[in-house]
Structure formats: C-alpha cells, structure tokens
Design a protein around this motif. Structure first.
Motif, mmCIF file in Angstrom:
data_model
loop_
_atom_site.group_PDB
_atom_site.id
_atom_site.type_symbol
_atom_site.label_atom_id
_atom_site.label_comp_id
_atom_site.label_asym_id
_atom_site.label_seq_id
_atom_site.Cartn_x
_atom_site.Cartn_y
_atom_site.Cartn_z
ATOM 1 N N LEU A 1 1.329 -1.293 0.315
ATOM 2 C CA LEU A 1 -0.123 -0.440 0.343
ATOM 3 C C LEU A 1 1.258 1.329 0.329
ATOM 4 C CD1 LEU A 1 -3.020 -1.835 2.929
ATOM 5 C CD2 LEU A 1 -3.285 -0.655 0.195
ATOM 6 N N ASN A 2 1.794 1.496 -0.638
ATOM 7 C CA ASN A 2 3.136 2.822 -1.088
ATOM 8 C C ASN A 2 1.871 3.687 -0.890
ATOM 9 O OD1 ASN A 2 4.815 0.813 -0.809
ATOM 10 N ND2 ASN A 2 5.588 1.310 -2.407
ATOM 11 N N TYR A 3 0.576 3.557 -1.634
ATOM 12 C CA TYR A 3 -0.044 4.737 -2.390
ATOM 13 C C TYR A 3 -1.312 4.763 -0.802
ATOM 14 C CZ TYR A 3 1.914 3.924 -6.402
ATOM 15 O OH TYR A 3 3.553 4.157 -7.740
ATOM 16 N N GLY A 4 -1.220 4.556 0.197
ATOM 17 C CA GLY A 4 -2.321 4.344 1.282
ATOM 18 C C GLY A 4 -3.168 3.786 1.006
ATOM 19 N N HIS A 5 -4.270 3.946 1.795
ATOM 20 C CA HIS A 5 -5.585 2.718 1.838
ATOM 21 C C HIS A 5 -6.389 3.847 1.474
ATOM 22 C CE1 HIS A 5 -4.270 0.113 4.612
ATOM 23 N NE2 HIS A 5 -3.879 0.824 5.572
ATOM 24 N N ASN A 6 -6.840 2.708 0.109
ATOM 25 C CA ASN A 6 -7.959 4.195 -0.740
ATOM 26 C C ASN A 6 -7.608 5.340 -1.514
ATOM 27 O OD1 ASN A 6 -10.236 1.903 -0.324
ATOM 28 N ND2 ASN A 6 -10.232 2.027 1.491
ATOM 29 N N HIS A 7 -6.617 5.495 -1.661
ATOM 30 C CA HIS A 7 -6.509 6.315 -2.327
ATOM 31 C C HIS A 7 -7.754 6.526 -3.504
ATOM 32 C CE1 HIS A 7 -4.854 9.155 -4.744
ATOM 33 N NE2 HIS A 7 -3.250 9.890 -4.109
ATOM 34 N N PRO A 8 -8.511 8.156 -3.068
ATOM 35 C CA PRO A 8 -9.256 8.799 -4.258
ATOM 36 C C PRO A 8 -9.129 8.828 -5.279
ATOM 37 C CG PRO A 8 -8.732 10.487 -2.384
ATOM 38 C CD PRO A 8 -8.206 9.072 -1.831
ATOM 39 N N HIS A 9 -7.903 8.772 -6.162
ATOM 40 C CA HIS A 9 -7.861 9.097 -7.903
ATOM 41 C C HIS A 9 -8.197 7.626 -7.641
ATOM 42 C CE1 HIS A 9 -6.621 9.237 -11.081
ATOM 43 N NE2 HIS A 9 -5.412 9.222 -11.303
ATOM 44 N N LEU A 10 -7.634 6.727 -7.388
ATOM 45 C CA LEU A 10 -7.210 5.115 -7.448
ATOM 46 C C LEU A 10 -8.869 3.989 -7.277
ATOM 47 C CD1 LEU A 10 -4.654 5.687 -7.091
ATOM 48 C CD2 LEU A 10 -3.731 3.861 -6.339
ATOM 49 N N SER B 1 11.065 -3.286 -2.681
ATOM 50 C CA SER B 1 11.742 -2.194 -2.322
ATOM 51 C C SER B 1 11.076 -0.926 -3.711
ATOM 52 C CB SER B 1 12.998 -2.041 -2.454
ATOM 53 O OG SER B 1 13.068 -2.812 -3.852
ATOM 54 N N GLY B 2 10.421 -1.211 -4.956
ATOM 55 C CA GLY B 2 10.375 -0.762 -6.214
ATOM 56 C C GLY B 2 9.050 0.074 -5.428
ATOM 57 N N CYS B 3 8.174 0.744 -7.072
ATOM 58 C CA CYS B 3 7.078 1.638 -6.343
ATOM 59 C C CYS B 3 6.904 2.786 -6.441
ATOM 60 C CB CYS B 3 5.636 0.850 -6.439
ATOM 61 S SG CYS B 3 5.876 -0.616 -7.517
ATOM 62 N N GLY B 4 8.291 3.693 -5.994
ATOM 63 C CA GLY B 4 8.668 4.305 -4.971
ATOM 64 C C GLY B 4 9.128 4.789 -4.004
ATOM 65 N N GLY C 1 -1.073 -0.849 -7.155
ATOM 66 C CA GLY C 1 -1.543 0.453 -6.910
ATOM 67 C C GLY C 1 -2.716 0.344 -5.149
ATOM 68 N N TYR C 2 -3.906 -0.484 -5.659
ATOM 69 C CA TYR C 2 -5.037 -0.275 -4.292
ATOM 70 C C TYR C 2 -4.441 -1.702 -3.313
ATOM 71 C CZ TYR C 2 -9.590 1.089 -3.185
ATOM 72 O OH TYR C 2 -10.329 1.974 -2.691
ATOM 73 N N VAL D 1 13.198 -2.537 13.916
ATOM 74 C CA VAL D 1 12.186 -2.532 13.281
ATOM 75 C C VAL D 1 11.651 -1.884 11.967
ATOM 76 C CG1 VAL D 1 10.441 -0.174 14.871
ATOM 77 C CG2 VAL D 1 11.962 -1.633 15.774
ATOM 78 N N LYS D 2 10.950 -1.961 11.472
ATOM 79 C CA LYS D 2 11.418 -1.588 10.015
ATOM 80 C C LYS D 2 10.152 -0.486 9.721
ATOM 81 C CE LYS D 2 9.317 -4.285 6.612
ATOM 82 N NZ LYS D 2 9.537 -5.449 5.857
ATOM 83 N N VAL D 3 9.875 0.871 9.308
ATOM 84 C CA VAL D 3 9.435 1.947 9.343
ATOM 85 C C VAL D 3 8.740 2.062 8.044
ATOM 86 C CG1 VAL D 3 9.125 4.233 10.004
ATOM 87 C CG2 VAL D 3 9.913 2.208 11.299
ATOM 88 N N MET D 4 7.671 1.811 7.503
ATOM 89 C CA MET D 4 7.673 1.945 5.750
ATOM 90 C C MET D 4 6.067 2.800 5.592
ATOM 91 S SD MET D 4 8.617 -1.211 3.805
ATOM 92 C CE MET D 4 6.852 -2.294 4.313
ATOM 93 N N PRO D 5 5.904 4.803 6.024
ATOM 94 C CA PRO D 5 4.427 4.681 5.707
ATOM 95 C C PRO D 5 3.915 4.673 4.295
ATOM 96 C CG PRO D 5 6.495 6.468 6.849
ATOM 97 C CD PRO D 5 7.078 4.924 6.092
ATOM 98 N N PRO D 6 2.906 5.340 3.846
ATOM 99 C CA PRO D 6 2.767 5.256 3.373
ATOM 100 C C PRO D 6 3.698 6.700 2.458
ATOM 101 C CG PRO D 6 1.019 5.481 4.351
ATOM 102 C CD PRO D 6 1.581 5.470 5.007
#
Length: 432
Positions: free
Chosen positions: A65-74, A257-260, A286-287, A405-410
């Motif tokens: 979920l690199n683009y976060g949850h329920n991204h409005p555009h997607l 590690s991909g997709c940004g 994406g979603y 501890v692995k930190v991966m924010p959107p």
C-alpha cells in the motif's frame, strides 16, 4: 517474512471477539497475533478497528500500500470500472484495462528511465514473478545455476525459497540446500561489510573454484526482510559489470523496494544500471490488489506461447488501479509529498542515532530500519512494536531474528500524520 510468534495475549484482546477466526483459520496466521484487533475501514495512512480505534499505518501491507489505503484517485477509477461492468477476469487475453495499464506503465515508468523491457504478467503474487524470472533466465542461457545472497527474501514457493536465505522458511517448505544455488554474503549484514563482488570475481575466474558460470544472479537492491540493508551504487555497478563480462543475467527483485518506496520508482535507479530482468509486485497493483510481473529485456523473451501460464495473471481491477497509480508519477504534488516525507524520515533516523549511539539506523527514501541488535535485540524490538500498537501505530519487524523495526509509511502521508506516528515511535523506543 520472519515468522517468530509470541503467544502472550495483550490485555486489550478481551475487547474483541476472535472466536470465529481462531476456530476456522489455520495456525499459520501471523500478523493478526501481532495486531490483535478486528479492522474495519481505512483511508490514507489510517486504519480503523471495528470499535473505532484509529491506528497510523507504518506497515502498509508489507509494502503493498505505497499509495495508502483507498486513495481517492485510484478508488474513483475502480468504482467507475465496476459501474460500467468492466471485464473482471481475462487470463492473458487482450482487454481495455490491460492496454491502459501497459500504456501508463510505458509512458510514466519505463520510457522515462530508458527501459524497453517486455512485460510478462504472472499471478498473483511476488513469488510467482520470482519463479518466472528464474525459469526464463535458465531457459534463455541454457544454464541452471543461480547466485543469491545471504539475507535474501524472494518468496515462499519452492523455487523462491531455494534462493532465499532464511533457514526457518526454507525448512517449513522442506527446501534444503539446493545444488543449483550458490549463496554469497551481501554487501552488508549483521557480520559487517563484505567484498562479495571481489569474492564472486575470484570464484568465477578460477576454473577450479567449483562454481560454474551461473544462469543468473538474483539480488534485492535493498534487502527489506533481511534487515533493511541498502546496496550501495558502487556495489550494484560492480555487480552489473561482473555479470556482463561473464554473460550472467542480472535479476533485480524490486517486489518490496520498488514502486517509489526508496525515493525513485525503482531502487536500482540510484546506481544508474540496467538489469536484465526485474520482478515487480506488491504496490504495482496500486490499491492493494494482487498483481505481479516480470520485466524482461526483449532478447531474453524466449518463451513459446503457453509455456508459463496462470489463471490469475490478468487481474483486471489491478490493471485499472495500477494504471491510475502510474499516473500519480506525472503529478508534481505526489512527488513533492513523497520527497518531503523521505527527508523527514531521514532526519528522524539521524535524531535516533544522535540520541542513542547503540542504535544502528539504515534506510533509503520512505523506508527506515532501526536495528536493535546491539541495543536490546529482538526482545526490545518486540516491546517497541507492542508499545507502538498500544499507542495507535502499526510497525513491522524484520531482520534475522526480528531485531529491526521497519518503518514504511505511505508515500502519500502528509507531514502532520507522519509526525504523529514518529512521535509515538520515538516514545516507544525511549520507554522500551
């Protein structure tokens, strides 16, 4: 991913009814033991339990979920597609959704990076892409050997496990030491730096080394599950030079590690090298929708029709969401938000190092690994994860013994929510 489970039941478990899950689901379930609530909805960087508790998500579905949850555009693209009765299952047939995805992928991702790789859709998860990559590499070269690296994680199916380093996962899959796979120390790891390229050079140049020229080298430009170890640009360039000289195919595993995630679409971009084969999954859908694929240099696309199939290799909704996600890369606002977040995460890592010299902090872009091996180890990491959860933050653990501890924010998180999560994390580290 490392599967160390502590059966201790937190006090807040009593607030939820888990009986149906526990009665019907296999004992193999893992993350629900770490985060024992019943989740109901989510938006952006926030997850909500059914009782209304809110959690900031620094886990992002293990990088899906690199683009976060329920991204409005997607979400808008998906709902429009569903509303017009778009094709939902298409195997590898031609569809409008696939054409749109391929077009956006070429325009926004591949062409700007000078990549002309062919796309092979696999289904539906990352390990499927790795299996296909290994198969096509062997088929294209006529050789069977593979070189992989200590600390590697490439998936849970048998071929992927054979090139993964974790003994526990390999044992669970009944995958022993494979004669066709040679493991070499990664550039860095718990034992410290190692000249793995020099070692490989010595082995390949010696006709009595016992190492035949392999079909491929498979490597993560940034080891995630192994403990967040980024490969340096120089190391990746030396590896590219070595494999080119010996006619060995170079496979970059960019599934997590991909997709940004690392600041550029592909992690390997910072080294200015081009691999022969790239595996992509997780956030490419994406979603959070399942999609995996292999990017192959055209000369290596040696498949005959139907040689490698899969019922779910054409996830139409993932094509729709994935195309919409590719479009985000053309927006200045999206790239700026991700860059601001990455800079803040880098400063946070520096602040931790300054406040506690026993901590080792590694990262790149929007991923940070806080290594506690010399500062309390896995036990402390577990306490930090639990304290974070109690205070409304979800973080994952990784490393050989779950000591990181692995930190991966959107990538899309705003600065206020990022600061809120980092404050919770910092408090948990100080109090552990």
């Amino acid at each position: 991913m490392t599967m160390l489970v502590d059966e201790t039941v937190p006090p807040y478990k009593a607030a939820y009814d888990f009986s149906l899950f526990e009665a019907m689901e296999s004992e193999v379930r893992y993350y629900c033991r770490k985060f024992p609530v019943v989740f109901d909805r989510a938006r952006g960087a926030e997850l909500y339990a059914e009782d209304g508790r809110m959690f900031t998500d620094f886990f992002c579905g293990a990088g899906t979920l690199n683009y976060g949850h329920n991204h409005p555009h997607l979400k808008r693209r998906i709902t429009e597609y569903l509303a017009r009765d778009g094709v939902m299952h298409g195997l590898d047939m031609y569809t409008v959704a696939k054409r749109t995805f391929l077009g956006r992928l070429r325009e926004q991702v591949l062409a700007p990076r000078g990549l002309d790789h062919k796309v092979q859709f696999c289904g539906p998860t990352g390990t499927d892409a790795v299996e296909a990559a290994l198969k096509v590499a062997r088929r294209a070269t006529g050789r069977r050997g593979i070189v992989s690296f200590t600390g590697a994680y490439h998936g849970m199916s048998r071929g992927s496990l054979a090139v993964s380093g974790g003994r526990r996962a390999r044992a669970a899959g009944q995958v022993g030491a494979a004669a066709e796979v040679t493991f070499v120390p990664y550039e860095d790891g718990p034992a410290g730096p190692f000249d793995s390229i020099g070692y490989l050079e010595r082995m390949l140049s010696d006709p009595s080394s016992g190492l035949d020229v392999p079909a491929a080298v498979i490597v993560e430009p940034l080891q995630m599950e192994g403990g967040v170890y980024p490969a340096s640009a120089d190391w990746l360039r030396r590896l590219r030079d070595l494999t080119t000289r010996y006619g060995i195919l170079l496979i970059f595993d960019e599934i997590q590690s991909g997709c940004g995630r690392t600041g550029t679409f592909f992690c390997f971009e910072h080294a200015d090298v081009v691999p022969d084969i790239i595996t992509v999954s997780k956030a490419i859908g994406g979603y959070g929708l399942p999609l995996s694929m292999v990017l192959i240099r055209p000369a290596l696309d040696v498949w005959s029709p139907g040689e490698h199939t899969g019922t779910f290799r054409g996830n139409q909704l993932a094509f729709v969401a994935g195309a919409a996600a590719c479009e985000l890369w053309g927006e200045d606002g999206f790239r700026t938000t991700a860059a601001v977040g990455a800079r803040r995460l880098e400063r946070f890592g520096a602040e931790l190092r300054d406040s506690d010299p026993a901590l080792t902090v590694r990262g790149l872009g929007m991923v940070l690994g806080i290594d506690l091996r010399a500062a309390g180890g896995a036990g402390r990491a577990d306490r930090i994860q639990r304290r974070c959860f109690d205070d409304g933050l979800i973080v994952e653990l990784c490393g050989r013994d779950d000591e990181v501890v692995k930190v991966m924010p959107p990538l899309t998180i705003d600065l206020a929510r990022l600061e809120r999560g980092l404050t919770v994390l910092h408090r948990a580290i100080r109090s552990s």
